[in-house]
Design an enzyme around this catalytic site. Structure first.
Site, PDB file in Angstrom:
ATOM      1  N   CYS A  66       0.840  -1.196   0.000  1.00 53.42           N
ATOM      2  CA  CYS A  66       0.000   0.000   0.000  1.00 53.42           C
ATOM      3  C   CYS A  66       0.878   1.250   0.000  1.00 53.42           C
ATOM      4  O   CYS A  66       1.565   1.503  -0.970  1.00 53.42           O
ATOM      5  CB  CYS A  66      -0.976  -0.065   1.176  1.00 53.42           C
ATOM      6  SG  CYS A  66      -2.397   1.042   1.000  1.00 53.42           S
ATOM      7  N   HIS A 122      -3.359  -5.884   0.949  1.00 55.24           N
ATOM      8  CA  HIS A 122      -2.692  -6.067   2.248  1.00 55.24           C
ATOM      9  C   HIS A 122      -2.596  -7.539   2.644  1.00 55.24           C
ATOM     10  O   HIS A 122      -3.494  -8.061   3.304  1.00 55.24           O
ATOM     11  CB  HIS A 122      -3.490  -5.340   3.335  1.00 55.24           C
ATOM     12  CG  HIS A 122      -3.372  -3.856   3.284  1.00 55.24           C
ATOM     13  ND1 HIS A 122      -2.398  -3.159   3.956  1.00 55.24           N
ATOM     14  CD2 HIS A 122      -4.095  -2.919   2.627  1.00 55.24           C
ATOM     15  CE1 HIS A 122      -2.526  -1.858   3.730  1.00 55.24           C
ATOM     16  NE2 HIS A 122      -3.556  -1.693   2.923  1.00 55.24           N
ATOM     17  N   GLU A 138      -0.775  -8.691   4.982  1.00 53.88           N
ATOM     18  CA  GLU A 138      -0.637  -8.761   6.447  1.00 53.88           C
ATOM     19  C   GLU A 138      -1.981  -8.652   7.155  1.00 53.88           C
ATOM     20  O   GLU A 138      -2.069  -8.920   8.344  1.00 53.88           O
ATOM     21  CB  GLU A 138       0.346  -7.681   6.933  1.00 53.88           C
ATOM     22  CG  GLU A 138      -0.226  -6.284   7.130  1.00 53.88           C
ATOM     23  CD  GLU A 138      -0.452  -5.513   5.824  1.00 53.88           C
ATOM     24  OE1 GLU A 138      -0.286  -6.108   4.739  1.00 53.88           O
ATOM     25  OE2 GLU A 138      -0.816  -4.316   5.900  1.00 53.88           O
TER      26      GLU A 138
END
Lengths: 226, 78
Positions: free
Chosen positions: A90, A198, A200
């Site tokens: 990002c 994302h 994560e």
């Protein structure tokens, strides 16, 4: 496994750095170093560097522009040149394009709105350090949350990175106007990955899915086996 | 002295912000606006001794992203 040495960089305005550190620790079993943007040096013998999402410097001037000129970035560019794996997610992807480690730029979403939802991604390259745990063409789900994720590069650059297999992920559907639906790209050597989605935020079922975990597992396994 | 740096998106780079401004102008009843491109103006107050080369370097290294933007430097008489 012993001693997976990773670092998560925090800029003023980063807000996914804890999630990133959490993902790296859960997958590798080792707590990452937390590095501040103003530091001039990275910890020694790093296996992995992560640039997290957020809004570094309030997105002033251009997203990632100020962060990419911060003191720690000189050390990161140098480490990337030596082959140390670098993941930018990002805002981290924006920092990587602004620093010149990855080609192209990230523009305002074509629909102008901030996009925050889970999106399907097609794995375009399943041979890289970061994506070896996926199958080519596999469709995985990860969240996106960005206002400026509209990937742009000129046609010659796009032809080159596509020809060299450097597109890691495509959006399965148009999310933000990105040229050729590009969601994530690799550098020429394959040790730098930038992506808007994302991983994560998708490492365990409690988060709504764990498709992102494979990315971290791939990297940890690739580095331990190497 | 004052220096103005005009930063604009390169032709061909999509400008969603400009498009939104255009639509808004149309909504206000203004006719005949074919296109809108939004850029930015950065004003610097610099020492007289700062060279054109140094200003150019500032633009290339930070003020503009050469992948997507053009820039124009204007020295303004005090």
């Amino acid at each position: 496994m012993s001693g997976f040495r990773s670092a998560v960089i925090t800029f003023p305005g980063s807000n996914c750095d804890r999630d990133m550190a959490d993902a790296l620790e859960k997958v590798s079993g080792n707590q990452p170093f937390r590095v501040w943007h103003g530091d001039a040096e990275l910890p020694e013998r790093l296996d992995f560097i992560a640039l997290p999402g957020g809004f570094s410097y309030g997105d002033y001037l251009r997203c990632g522009a100020i962060a990419s000129r911060s003191p720690i970035m000189r050390a990161i560019v140098e480490a990337a040149g030596r082959g140390v794996p670098v993941l930018g997610v990002c805002n981290g992807f924006q920092v990587l394009t602004e620093s010149g480690l990855l080609p192209g730029a990230l523009l305002r979403n074509s629909g102008i709105r901030f996009v925050c939802r889970e999106v399907p991604l097609a794995v375009a390259n399943s041979q890289s350090l970061f994506t070896s745990g996926y199958e080519a063409g596999q469709v995985v789900t990860m969240p996106v949350a960005h206002h400026d994720g509209n990937y742009f590069a000129d046609d010659a650059t796009l032809d080159r990175i596509e020809g060299e297999g450097r597109v890691a992920f495509h959006y399965a559907d148009d999310v933000n106007g990105s040229v050729r639906n590009i969601a994530g790209i690799l550098n020429e050597a394959g040790n730098v990955l930038g992506m808007m989605p994302h991983p994560e935020r998708a490492i365990e079922p409690e988060q709504g899915g764990s498709d992102g975990r494979v990315l971290f597992e791939s990297a940890v396994k690739g580095l331990v086996d190497a | 002295m004052k220096v103005r740096v005009h930063v604009s998106l390169k032709p061909g780079v999509l400008d969603p912000q400009g498009r939104a401004i255009q639509h808004s102008l149309e909504g206000l009843g203004f006719n005949g606006v074919h296109d809108v491109r939004a850029g930015k103006l950065i004003e610097l107050d610099v020492d007289e001794s700062v060279s054109d080369e140094a200003l150019d370097d500032m633009c290339r290294k930070l003020l503009a992203n050469m992948v997507i933007e053009n820039y124009r430097i204007e020295r303004v008489a005090a």
